[in-house]
Design a protein around this motif. Structure first.
Motif, PDB file in Angstrom:
ATOM      1  N   VAL A  51       0.832  -1.208   0.000  1.00 47.66           N
ATOM      2  CA  VAL A  51       0.000   0.000   0.000  1.00 47.66           C
ATOM      3  C   VAL A  51       0.865   1.257   0.000  1.00 47.66           C
ATOM      4  CG1 VAL A  51      -1.712   1.316   1.304  1.00 47.66           C
ATOM      5  CG2 VAL A  51      -1.952  -1.157   1.074  1.00 47.66           C
ATOM      6  N   TYR A  52       1.903   1.286   0.831  1.00 44.98           N
ATOM      7  CA  TYR A  52       2.769   2.472   0.864  1.00 44.98           C
ATOM      8  C   TYR A  52       3.429   2.696  -0.491  1.00 44.98           C
ATOM      9  CZ  TYR A  52       5.828   6.005   2.909  1.00 44.98           C
ATOM     10  OH  TYR A  52       6.452   7.193   3.202  1.00 44.98           O
ATOM     11  N   ALA A  53       3.861   1.617  -1.132  1.00 40.71           N
ATOM     12  CA  ALA A  53       4.494   1.749  -2.448  1.00 40.71           C
ATOM     13  C   ALA A  53       3.513   2.316  -3.470  1.00 40.71           C
ATOM     14  CB  ALA A  53       5.018   0.389  -2.914  1.00 40.71           C
ATOM     15  N   ILE A  54       2.261   1.839  -3.444  1.00 41.99           N
ATOM     16  CA  ILE A  54       1.271   2.331  -4.413  1.00 41.99           C
ATOM     17  C   ILE A  54       0.952   3.792  -4.169  1.00 41.99           C
ATOM     18  CG2 ILE A  54      -1.118   2.101  -5.202  1.00 41.99           C
ATOM     19  CD1 ILE A  54      -0.886  -0.903  -4.641  1.00 41.99           C
ATOM     20  N   VAL A  55       0.691   4.161  -2.908  1.00 40.25           N
ATOM     21  CA  VAL A  55       0.292   5.537  -2.593  1.00 40.25           C
ATOM     22  C   VAL A  55       1.408   6.522  -2.928  1.00 40.25           C
ATOM     23  CG1 VAL A  55      -0.313   7.111  -0.719  1.00 40.25           C
ATOM     24  CG2 VAL A  55      -1.382   4.858  -0.833  1.00 40.25           C
ATOM     25  N   GLU A  56       2.641   6.188  -2.562  1.00 45.27           N
ATOM     26  CA  GLU A  56       3.748   7.130  -2.744  1.00 45.27           C
ATOM     27  C   GLU A  56       4.419   7.020  -4.106  1.00 45.27           C
ATOM     28  OE1 GLU A  56       4.330   9.517  -0.690  1.00 45.27           O
ATOM     29  OE2 GLU A  56       2.824   8.806   0.742  1.00 45.27           O
ATOM     30  N   SER A  57       3.978   6.082  -4.947  1.00 42.72           N
ATOM     31  CA  SER A  57       4.611   5.939  -6.265  1.00 42.72           C
ATOM     32  C   SER A  57       4.380   7.169  -7.132  1.00 42.72           C
ATOM     33  CB  SER A  57       4.076   4.691  -6.971  1.00 42.72           C
ATOM     34  OG  SER A  57       2.677   4.819  -7.228  1.00 42.72           O
ATOM     35  N   GLY A  58       3.219   7.844  -6.950  1.00 47.03           N
ATOM     36  CA  GLY A  58       2.961   9.042  -7.732  1.00 47.03           C
ATOM     37  C   GLY A  58       3.948  10.146  -7.432  1.00 47.03           C
ATOM     38  N   ARG A  59       4.422  10.227  -6.193  1.00 50.95           N
ATOM     39  CA  ARG A  59       5.362  11.276  -5.789  1.00 50.95           C
ATOM     40  C   ARG A  59       6.804  10.877  -6.035  1.00 50.95           C
ATOM     41  NH1 ARG A  59       8.001  12.482  -0.938  1.00 50.95           N
ATOM     42  NH2 ARG A  59       7.020  10.670   0.051  1.00 50.95           N
ATOM     43  N   LEU A  60       7.146   9.610  -5.761  1.00 49.15           N
ATOM     44  CA  LEU A  60       8.536   9.164  -5.852  1.00 49.15           C
ATOM     45  C   LEU A  60       8.873   8.485  -7.171  1.00 49.15           C
ATOM     46  CD1 LEU A  60       8.923   7.669  -2.244  1.00 49.15           C
ATOM     47  CD2 LEU A  60       9.622   9.935  -3.049  1.00 49.15           C
ATOM     48  N   GLY A  61       7.845   7.912  -7.838  1.00 54.25           N
ATOM     49  CA  GLY A  61       8.093   7.168  -9.071  1.00 54.25           C
ATOM     50  C   GLY A  61       8.338   5.700  -8.798  1.00 54.25           C
TER      51      GLY A  61
END
Length: 495
Positions: free
Chosen positions: A224-234
């Motif tokens: 979940v953390y990877a999916i949510v923050e993928s937009g910001r971090l790539g």
């Protein structure tokens, strides 16, 4: 005249009236916990303005709650089987009420997310434990199926009506009121639990499994953390890749470690039952689709079409009405004819709803929009009773807490992923105008279409003769395990 329930009273000795009161108390807990998943969605635009929150902050406002629910439900279900279901249920009500109060007082998005996590800690002690209480309160199989149908129907009803109530509260009293409303309901439920709900435990207490709990948190939290923050971090960020690697290692650890334990946190032997396994996947698919629908739709109605929170909530009224109408009927249908037809209808409706939503734009006539929402109401109104019934059908009562906890975990994980994935898809387009948002949302609707097809296929595969045979063999396996454990205890050998 109603009197308080003696602690020595067992669920099987209760009168019909008292059993119905127990069911009502358990359903009340379901209302506040499940409604808080969807009631917050309609408040997100107001929270965004008031607390200056980013899109990822809004995602975490929803996902901090559902992620904790998903991560700890199995633990609290097995803990309640050990130390007493009523005791854990009362603690859960108190913690949930405290978390709700702190949410209403949050001065920033960070504090709100933290309070939502605390609120969810209480929620983990309610839904799976309430389901186990219902399962043990109604020992007759047919009566239990009807009670489970009511319980599952209340779950769907709460999820569907949340945006309507939330819209009225946000417009009338501000976004903080969606949390205030929980406090008096919880207070009444605590009193009623003390008066009407008898204490119960599993015949054999299961050992705690801290390693299994850590592995579950690593898997769910990492994904979940990877999916949510993928937009910001790539997606190529070392942080995102590291989180996904941790999730994969955690999943492998669960398969290797839990299968060797006598009392694992995740009872993998349950998955030898095809109906049970399908119920978990169906919960994951259906609630992922519905979670994505709620997240994207509330933003679409308010940010793209310029509606107020109340008007947006009223636009979701068709969803709530259909859930109210269909859930009880579905519960009775599952009790009399089995889960196949409701699951096929639900999957087809979800797929059609996702496909039709692809064509929604800023200027789509409102009647057409509402007609599409009817499909989501049909999908949600026909899916929860068969999920709940399939999860516990044919299983020994001693496994009620674990089986229902896993079903609830499937639901919460589905909602969590639905919000995380849909927020990631539409997040960058939220501030660029209506056309950009609806264009980005098409990716969400294609996903929902595929999830609906998955529900339909699972409904067909899990209700055939072969699938039902695997459920019977799984139940026999657990009965053998229980007999062996009883023999060990009678011989005086430590378990």
């Amino acid at each position: 005249m109603t009197t308080s329930m003696p602690l020595k009273t067992t669920p099987g000795e209760l009168s019909r009236r008292r059993r119905l009161l127990v069911l009502a108390v358990c359903c009340a807990s379901m209302v506040v916990v499940v409604m808080d998943i969807s009631i917050v969605n309609v408040a997100l635009p107001a929270i965004r303005l008031d607390l200056h929150a980013s899109v990822s902050g809004l995602q975490w406002t929803v996902d901090a709650y559902t992620l904790v629910l998903a991560g700890f439900m199995v633990l609290t279900g097995s803990t309640a089987d050990r130390v007493g279901r009523r005791r854990i249920f009362q603690v859960g009500l108190a913690v949930f009420g405290l978390g709700s109060l702190l949410c209403s007082l949050a001065p920033s998005i960070g504090w709100l997310i933290t309070a939502r996590a605390l609120q969810a800690v209480g929620g983990t002690m309610l839904n799976p434990v309430a389901m186990a209480i219902v399962a043990t309160t109604f020992p007759d199989r047919a009566e239990r199926a009807r009670a489970i149908g009511v319980f599952g129907a209340v779950s769907g009803l709460s999820l569907g009506l949340g945006p309507i109530l939330g819209g009225a509260l946000v417009d009338g009293f501000g976004w903080r009121s969606v949390f205030w409303i929980n406090v008096p309901i919880v207070a009444v439920a605590i009193v009623c639990t003390a008066l009407f709900v008898p204490e119960s435990r599993a015949a054999r207490a299961r050992r705690f499994d801290p390693v299994g709990q850590i592995l579950v948190i690593l898997v769910l939290g990492g994904v979940v953390y990877a999916i949510v923050e993928s937009g910001r971090l790539g997606w190529t960020s070392p942080v995102i890749l590291g989180l996904l690697a941790v999730a994969v290692l955690g999943a492998l650890g669960i398969l290797g470690y839990e299968s060797r334990r006598v009392d694992p946190l995740l009872e993998l032997r349950l998955f030898r039952s095809v109906p049970f396994s399908s119920a978990i996947l169906t919960a994951l698919f259906a609630l992922c689709g519905f979670g994505a629908f709620l997240f994207v739709t509330t933003l679409y109605l308010q940010n793209v079409r310029g509606m107020s929170a109340l008007t947006a909530g009223l636009c979701l009224l068709p969803v709530g009405v259909l859930i109210v109408m269909l859930s009880p009927l579905t519960g009775r249908l599952v009790g009399s004819r089995g889960p196949r037809l409701p699951l096929v209808v639900s999957g087809a409706a979800l797929a059609l709803g996702g496909g039709a939503s692809i064509w929604l734009g800023p200027a789509t006539p409102l009647p057409a929009v509402l007609a599409v929402y009817l499909l989501f109401g049909i999908a949600q109104g026909t899916v929860n009773p068969p999920i709940t019934n399939s999860a516990v059908s044919g299983m020994p009562v001693s496994m009620a807490g674990v089986a229902t906890s896993l079903a609830s975990t499937g639901r919460q994980t589905g909602i969590t992923l639905g919000v995380a994935i849909s927020g990631t898809i539409v997040g960058s387009a939220l501030g660029r105008g209506g056309t950009a948002f609806t264009g980005a949302a098409r990716g969400v609707w294609w996903l929902v279409l595929g999830l609906g097809v998955g529900v339909l296929v699972l409904g067909l595969l899990s209700t055939g003769r072969w699938a039902l045979g695997t459920a019977g063999r799984a139940a026999e396996l657990f009965e053998e395990v229980e007999r062996g454990a009883d023999a060990v205890r009678h011989e005086g050998v430590p378990g």
